[in-house]
Motif scaffolding. Sequence first.
Motif, PDB file in Angstrom:
ATOM      1  N   ASP A 214      -5.362  -8.599  -5.628  1.00  0.00           N
ATOM      2  CA  ASP A 214      -6.118  -9.833  -5.383  1.00  0.00           C
ATOM      3  C   ASP A 214      -5.872 -10.341  -3.965  1.00  0.00           C
ATOM      4  O   ASP A 214      -6.802 -10.752  -3.259  1.00  0.00           O
ATOM      5  CB  ASP A 214      -5.724 -10.916  -6.392  1.00  0.00           C
ATOM      6  CG  ASP A 214      -6.240 -10.629  -7.796  1.00  0.00           C
ATOM      7  OD1 ASP A 214      -7.164  -9.805  -7.944  1.00  0.00           O
ATOM      8  OD2 ASP A 214      -5.712 -11.247  -8.746  1.00  0.00           O
TER       9      ASP A 214
ATOM     10  N   ASP B 139      -8.479 -10.506  -0.797  1.00  0.00           N
ATOM     11  CA  ASP B 139      -8.719 -11.773  -0.107  1.00  0.00           C
ATOM     12  C   ASP B 139      -8.525 -11.623   1.396  1.00  0.00           C
ATOM     13  O   ASP B 139      -9.291 -12.184   2.186  1.00  0.00           O
ATOM     14  CB  ASP B 139      -7.774 -12.845  -0.657  1.00  0.00           C
ATOM     15  CG  ASP B 139      -8.061 -14.212  -0.062  1.00  0.00           C
ATOM     16  OD1 ASP B 139      -9.190 -14.708  -0.225  1.00  0.00           O
ATOM     17  OD2 ASP B 139      -7.158 -14.780   0.580  1.00  0.00           O
TER      18      ASP B 139
ATOM     19  N   SER C  35     -11.590  -9.718   2.699  1.00  0.00           N
ATOM     20  CA  SER C  35     -12.781 -10.564   2.660  1.00  0.00           C
ATOM     21  C   SER C  35     -12.727 -11.670   3.709  1.00  0.00           C
ATOM     22  O   SER C  35     -13.756 -12.050   4.267  1.00  0.00           O
ATOM     23  CB  SER C  35     -12.937 -11.192   1.265  1.00  0.00           C
ATOM     24  OG  SER C  35     -13.136 -10.201   0.288  1.00  0.00           O
ATOM     25  N   SER C  36     -11.524 -12.181   3.981  1.00  0.00           N
ATOM     26  CA  SER C  36     -11.384 -13.319   4.887  1.00  0.00           C
ATOM     27  C   SER C  36     -11.366 -12.912   6.351  1.00  0.00           C
ATOM     28  O   SER C  36     -12.031 -13.546   7.190  1.00  0.00           O
ATOM     29  CB  SER C  36     -10.101 -14.091   4.568  1.00  0.00           C
ATOM     30  OG  SER C  36     -10.108 -14.556   3.239  1.00  0.00           O
TER      31      SER C  36
ATOM     32  N   LYS D 255       1.487 -13.254   2.152  1.00  0.00           N
ATOM     33  CA  LYS D 255       0.506 -14.066   1.429  1.00  0.00           C
ATOM     34  C   LYS D 255       0.828 -14.135  -0.065  1.00  0.00           C
ATOM     35  O   LYS D 255       0.554 -15.143  -0.724  1.00  0.00           O
ATOM     36  CB  LYS D 255      -0.890 -13.484   1.642  1.00  0.00           C
ATOM     37  CG  LYS D 255      -2.026 -14.419   1.248  1.00  0.00           C
ATOM     38  CD  LYS D 255      -3.371 -13.849   1.683  1.00  0.00           C
ATOM     39  CE  LYS D 255      -4.520 -14.744   1.257  1.00  0.00           C
ATOM     40  NZ  LYS D 255      -4.491 -16.052   1.944  1.00  0.00           N
TER      41      LYS D 255
ATOM     42  N   SER E 274     -19.279  -9.635  -2.331  1.00  0.00           N
ATOM     43  CA  SER E 274     -18.113  -8.927  -1.782  1.00  0.00           C
ATOM     44  C   SER E 274     -18.535  -8.085  -0.581  1.00  0.00           C
ATOM     45  O   SER E 274     -18.257  -6.885  -0.529  1.00  0.00           O
ATOM     46  CB  SER E 274     -17.487  -8.032  -2.856  1.00  0.00           C
ATOM     47  OG  SER E 274     -17.234  -8.753  -4.041  1.00  0.00           O
TER      48      SER E 274
END
Length: 209
Positions: free
Chosen positions: A26, A30, A33-34, A48, A110
């Motif tokens: 996860d 993230d 994606s970020s 993180k 996504s």
Amino acid sequence: MVRATRAEGVRAPRVPAADRRTQLLDVAADVVSSVGVRALTLDAVAEKAGVHRPVVYRHFANVDQLLAAVVDRELGRLSRSTADAVAGVEGFERRLRSAVTAWMDHFAKSATLMDAALVRPPTSVELRAKRRQQNNASMAFLTGELHDAGLTDVDAEIAAALLLNGLIGVVALWRAKRVTRPVAIDRFVAIAMGIVAALGHVQNRSGSR
């Protein structure tokens, strides 16, 4: 009042391995994606996730293996959403429209991960293998649908290859905002129907000789 502290030497409860792996995936998803694939490192994921780097290493030997696992999970979700979209739908045109709509919906949610999975050149052996598996699955789906629409095995395979590669191009146009998503889907389905009609005509003509 003095706040109670954990007794020295007593360790915090360990997270089950499967749950920890899910957490790390996860977090890695993230990060991608970020801020993009290049920002994905084991250190970034450890920080993180709030764990030490060796915890990440227990699940993933290197960043390539981690990214491949993230991509594999995302492609699995794509396959399931596509299968759900066509379940109970009858007819080639309607099934193809449902599948492509689900595919593009997933891309919209996504985009960076899907870019890494299906568009950008693979950065590792693991990613090449995941993309090959996905392409084989997509080819099998399209070939089966085209065969059910009346094409021969050879023509269905040729048409599936054209459509699969064309879909990536259509998505690129949509991502570049050259076309809207409804137009992209409509035109792709129309082209697919045209291919079926054209090859069906060729088959009929060949059969009448």
